[in-house]
Design a protein around this motif. Structure first.
Motif, short mmCIF file in Angstrom:
data_model
loop_
_atom_site.label_atom_id
_atom_site.label_comp_id
_atom_site.label_asym_id
_atom_site.label_seq_id
_atom_site.Cartn_x
_atom_site.Cartn_y
_atom_site.Cartn_z
N GLY A 143 0.81 -1.22 0.00
CA GLY A 143 0.00 0.00 0.00
C GLY A 143 0.84 1.27 0.00
N MET A 144 2.10 1.17 -0.41
CA MET A 144 2.99 2.33 -0.39
C MET A 144 2.66 3.29 -1.53
SD MET A 144 4.89 1.65 2.17
CE MET A 144 6.18 2.88 2.08
N LYS A 145 2.92 4.58 -1.29
CA LYS A 145 2.84 5.56 -2.37
C LYS A 145 4.27 5.76 -2.88
CE LYS A 145 -0.75 8.09 -0.06
NZ LYS A 145 -0.93 9.24 0.77
N THR A 146 4.50 5.51 -4.17
CA THR A 146 5.87 5.59 -4.68
C THR A 146 6.08 6.86 -5.52
OG1 THR A 146 5.21 4.22 -6.55
CG2 THR A 146 6.29 3.09 -4.74
N TYR A 147 7.28 7.38 -5.40
CA TYR A 147 7.69 8.58 -6.15
C TYR A 147 9.02 8.25 -6.81
CZ TYR A 147 4.18 10.71 -3.15
OH TYR A 147 3.00 10.98 -2.50
N ASN A 148 9.10 8.46 -8.13
CA ASN A 148 10.31 8.05 -8.86
C ASN A 148 11.34 9.17 -8.97
OD1 ASN A 148 8.14 6.20 -11.04
ND2 ASN A 148 9.36 5.41 -9.35
N TYR A 149 12.60 8.79 -8.77
CA TYR A 149 13.69 9.76 -8.94
C TYR A 149 13.75 10.21 -10.40
CZ TYR A 149 15.23 7.26 -4.74
OH TYR A 149 15.27 6.67 -3.51
N PRO A 150 14.00 11.50 -10.65
CA PRO A 150 14.30 11.91 -12.03
C PRO A 150 15.53 11.13 -12.51
CG PRO A 150 14.01 13.81 -10.59
CD PRO A 150 14.04 12.61 -9.70
N PHE A 151 15.56 10.83 -13.79
CA PHE A 151 16.60 9.94 -14.31
C PHE A 151 17.39 10.63 -15.42
CE2 PHE A 151 18.18 5.97 -16.31
CZ PHE A 151 18.61 5.30 -15.16
N ASP A 152 18.70 10.45 -15.40
CA ASP A 152 19.58 11.01 -16.42
C ASP A 152 19.75 9.95 -17.52
OD1 ASP A 152 21.75 11.74 -17.94
OD2 ASP A 152 22.96 12.41 -16.24
N GLU A 153 18.97 10.13 -18.62
CA GLU A 153 18.94 9.10 -19.67
C GLU A 153 20.27 8.94 -20.38
OE1 GLU A 153 15.74 10.17 -22.29
OE2 GLU A 153 14.23 9.80 -20.74
N LYS A 154 21.00 10.06 -20.50
CA LYS A 154 22.27 9.99 -21.23
C LYS A 154 23.28 9.11 -20.46
CE LYS A 154 25.66 12.94 -23.47
NZ LYS A 154 26.81 13.22 -22.61
N ASN A 155 23.30 9.31 -19.14
CA ASN A 155 24.27 8.57 -18.32
C ASN A 155 23.67 7.34 -17.65
OD1 ASN A 155 26.36 10.39 -18.90
ND2 ASN A 155 25.53 11.83 -17.40
N MET A 156 22.41 7.06 -17.95
CA MET A 156 21.71 5.88 -17.41
C MET A 156 21.89 5.73 -15.90
SD MET A 156 19.85 4.31 -19.66
CE MET A 156 19.63 2.59 -19.25
#
Ligand SMILES: Cc1ncc(COP(=O)(O)O)c(C=O)c1O
Length: 439
Positions: A143-156
């Motif tokens: 039942g957790m509320k999740t928040y995703n880290y912004p991601f640097d696509e170039k450096n994966m």
């Protein structure tokens, strides 16, 4: 009905025999294939031997010396040795070896560290996070509320400044790191200020890189300040399909919470044959783990370079492609990950399609994920990585008929019949994966 299925009114004995035959066919297929799935590996002969023992038939709820059943005299010794080996290999204060998989270890930690409807920060599935970190998996079940880290696509990798902002804004109950597409170390130290400000525990899921960490060739999450470290034990660590939880117990009450999270939280019996096989794997890791981890990473880099030179879009060339066992290739121009993975399977080259951060359709991933760890266990080095890259490129880039390449894959693979970096390496009866007649 599938055409390979026996008639379901066939005598039970025929059905059982057909399962034996299908298992043998599976074994033969993998003996003749190039295994490149980044989450798989092969156990050592000794680990296999203890795995296939009477331990498999027994129960041992609780902890060594504090069981709910009789019959655990030797089990207690095995489990204690396994915990001690884990603490030594990972240089930590606490190890629990009773989770029956990586997901179960994660559920135990969720039980220990969180309450329903609390917040947590995680890596998104499309950026390589694992399903157990997501709403549709174990985290959602809690039942957790999740928040995703912004991601640097170039450096994966996680975008440090964006992730700091997110952690300060959300003030999660726990900050979870770790991925199933794990090319580079997580910037744990860089995020420490934000996490310390919020005061939440940090959790690192190192399922993919456990064997590299054991060999001291990847980041050491506990030394970098992580509170709890979970993993499955069968990816780069070449052990049984099982789970582990490690910690330095820097927070009050953590030991009891983690122990209770595992049992009675999310397990009953904990697969004693797997604990024995894990103990053997950890002993072999103590002896051979550094050389294996080093070669695994070198092989991943060599394979990435060779694919790149053959015209394939391997990600992160500017960073040396990878610092782990994994490499990612964007195969959009070859009609996407599903098509490429299927064609390669027809040539006995086994890998999986993979979502890329910029994919617009989650059911049509443009990437493939490749792992070097299993080929390394079978004794391959950079020279063989070039041969593997050539076989892949012939199917993907040159468009050769996969079935024609398959014969060469089989001939190539015949040279690699033994598991390396383990005890009893050269013994005849222990040919990989299984000697004739054995299933
Ligand atoms: C990062 C990560 N965590 C957890 C798991 C789950 O492990 P298991 O399959 O042992 O449940 C995986 C499996 O691929 C994974 O990649």
């Amino acid at each position: 009905m599938f055409d390979w299925m026996p008639d379901n009114v066939a005598p039970a004995k025929d059905l059982a025999q057909s399962i034996r035959n299908l298992t043998r066919e599976h074994n033969r297929w993998f003996k003749e294939s190039i295994p490149l799935i980044a989450s798989e590996n092969v156990m050592s002969p000794l680990a296999r031997e203890v795995m296939n023992s009477d331990l498999h038939n027994r129960y041992a709820e609780g902890l060594p010396g504090k069981r709910y059943y009789q019959g655990n005299i030797f089990v207690d010794k095995i489990e204690s040795i396994c915990e001690d080996l884990a603490k030594e290999v990972f240089d930590c204060e606490f190890a629990d070896v009773r989770s029956t998989s990586g997901t179960v270890a994660n559920m135990a930690i969720l039980t220990a560290l969180t309450k329903t409807r609390e917040k947590m920060t995680t890596v998104a599935l499309s950026d390589g996070g694992h399903i157990s970190h997501a709403k549709i998996g174990a985290t959602g079940l809690r039942g957790m509320k999740t928040y995703n880290y912004p991601f640097d696509e170039k450096n994966m990798n996680i975008d440090v400044e964006g992730a700091k902002r997110l952690i300060r804004e959300v003030r999660p109950s726990v900050a979870l790191f770790g991925q199933s597409v794990f090319l580079f170390p997580t910037p744990i130290r860089e995020l420490k200020d934000a996490v310390d400000e919020v005061g939440c525990p940090t959790w690192y899921d190192g399922a993919h890189v456990l064997g590299l960490i054991a060999g001291k060739k990847f980041q050491d999450p506990l030394r970098e300040g992580i509170d709890v470290f979970s993993a499955s034990t069968h990816k780069t660590l070449p052990g049984p399909q099982h789970g582990i939880i490690l910690s330095d117990l820097k927070r009050e009450g953590l030991e009891t919470a983690l122990r209770r999270g595992v049992f009675p939280g999310v397990t009953s019996n904990h697969h004693l044959h797997s604990v024995a096989a894990l103990a053997v794997t950890l002993a072999e890791t103590r002896e051979f783990g550094a050389a294996y981890a080093d070669q695994t990473i070198r092989n991943a880099k060599a394979l990435a370079q060779a694919l790149y030179e053959r015209g394939m879009d391997v990600l992160c060339e500017h960073l040396g492609f990878t610092e782990s066992h994994t490499l990612i290739v964007d195969v959009e121009r070859y009609h996407g990950g599903a098509k490429v993975a299927k064609s390669l399977e027809a040539a006995n080259i086994i890998l999986n399609k993979n979502l890329l951060p910029w994919d617009s359709d989650p059911v049509k991933p443009c990437g493939i994920r490749i792992g070097s760890q299993e080929l390394t266990r079978l004794g391959m080095g950079p020279k063989e990585m070039v041969e593997v890259a050539e076989l892949i490129a012939r199917v993907v880039v040159k468009g050769e008929v996969p079935e024609r390449v398959k014969d060469e894959v089989i001939a190539f693979k015949r040279q690699f019949t033994k598991v390396h970096y383990c005890f009893f390496e050269g013994e005849e009866a222990y040919d990989y994966p299984y000697y004739d007649g054995d299933i």
